[in-house]
Design a protein around this motif. Structure first.
Motif, PDB file in Angstrom:
ATOM      1  N   THR A  37      90.010 -35.398  11.206  1.00  0.00           N
ATOM      2  CA  THR A  37      91.326 -34.932  10.791  1.00  0.00           C
ATOM      3  C   THR A  37      92.299 -35.035  11.966  1.00  0.00           C
ATOM      4  N   ASP A  42      95.667 -34.091   7.685  1.00  0.00           N
ATOM      5  CA  ASP A  42      95.114 -32.785   8.037  1.00  0.00           C
ATOM      6  C   ASP A  42      94.545 -32.180   6.762  1.00  0.00           C
ATOM      7  N   ASP A  72      79.459 -25.529   5.886  1.00  0.00           N
ATOM      8  CA  ASP A  72      80.311 -25.635   7.059  1.00  0.00           C
ATOM      9  C   ASP A  72      79.506 -25.175   8.263  1.00  0.00           C
ATOM     10  N   ASN A  74      80.306 -24.370  11.126  1.00  0.00           N
ATOM     11  CA  ASN A  74      80.895 -23.300  11.922  1.00  0.00           C
ATOM     12  C   ASN A  74      80.705 -21.938  11.280  1.00  0.00           C
ATOM     13  N   ARG A 113      92.654 -27.623   9.174  1.00  0.00           N
ATOM     14  CA  ARG A 113      91.935 -28.460  10.139  1.00  0.00           C
ATOM     15  C   ARG A 113      92.880 -29.588  10.534  1.00  0.00           C
ATOM     16  N   ASP A 117      89.621 -31.770  14.858  1.00  0.00           N
ATOM     17  CA  ASP A 117      88.692 -31.214  13.872  1.00  0.00           C
ATOM     18  C   ASP A 117      88.134 -32.334  12.994  1.00  0.00           C
ATOM     19  N   ARG A 118      87.298 -31.968  12.048  1.00  0.00           N
ATOM     20  CA  ARG A 118      86.707 -32.934  11.128  1.00  0.00           C
ATOM     21  C   ARG A 118      86.288 -32.225   9.850  1.00  0.00           C
TER      22      ARG A 118
END
Length: 226
Positions: A37, A42, A72, A74, A113, A117-118
């Motif tokens: 991103t 985005d 995810d 994270n 994001r 980021d991705r």
């Protein structure tokens, strides 16, 4: 002489090649494949329930993907998320737009994001390319798939001019999209509280400043006027 058979095509390489060649979107060579991103687009990220409500309100948006629960890296305990593609640079504008709409402290579920980021690369849209066994195992799938040959920059919500008006193709501008998303995220949060569902594990904030209380106090959010 033994015949040398061609090596089978790597499913991961096929996924990356499709995104890079058909859409011009940079992708990683990792497993699983991810889209970078902050370059061509985005991402606006929100709980799937709130995102579905936004899609019903705004039938014309850019591509939208559904991220499965717990996929995810994270936040492995997260609920399913909806990822809405927006114009590159939109992630940096999100905090300012939320403040202008008077939603700043009320919508912790709405994030973005951007550069650096991705996002997971969803399975190919149906009929776009061979599946190579990808599908139900994928971390994400397309809800509103991208269209090859159609420039992403011309089909994604951006800030534009005349906040809230969108363009003549029906695509909402970023302010209107964020307004709808913030409203639906907060409504979903209030519904969870009303159903006596504990959201402490997801870091919920106090609900003292609900839409109803702010309207009765004469501080109607700008988001309700767009």
């Amino acid at each position: 002489m033994a015949r040398v058979l061609p090596r089978p095509r790597s499913p991961l390489a096929a996924v990356r090649r499709w995104y890079e060649e058909q859409l011009g979107w940079p992708a990683t060579g990792t497993e699983p494949v991810e889209l970078l991103t902050g370059r061509r687009f985005d991402v606006l990220e929100m709980p799937a329930g709130a995102g579905s409500a936004v899609l019903r309100r705004l039938p014309h948006t850019g591509p939208v993907a559904l991220l499965r629960a717990g996929c995810d890296g994270n936040h492995p305990g997260d609920r399913p998320k909806l990822l809405m593609l927006i114009a590159a640079g939109g992630a940096e504008e999100l905090p300012g737009i939320l403040e202008w709409l008077e939603w700043g402290a009320l919508v912790p579920d709405l994030t973005a994001r951007g550069t650096g980021d991705r996002m997971p690369a969803p399975a190919f849209p149906t009929g776009a390319a061979p599946s190579y066994g990808f599908g139900s195992r994928e971390a994400a799938r397309w809800v509103r798939p991208p269209r090859p040959g159609y420039e992403a920059e011309n089909s994604l919500p951006t800030t534009g001019f005349g906040a809230g008006n969108g363009d003549d193709r029906g695509v909402p501008d970023l302010v209107r999209l964020v307004s709808a998303a913030a409203t639906e995220c907060h409504r979903a949060r209030l519904m969870r509280a009303g159903n006596a569902q504990s959201d402490r594990a997801y870091g919920d904030q106090p609900l003292a400043f609900s839409n109803a209380s702010r309207m009765s106090a004469g501080t109607r959010p700008r988001s309700l006027t767009l």
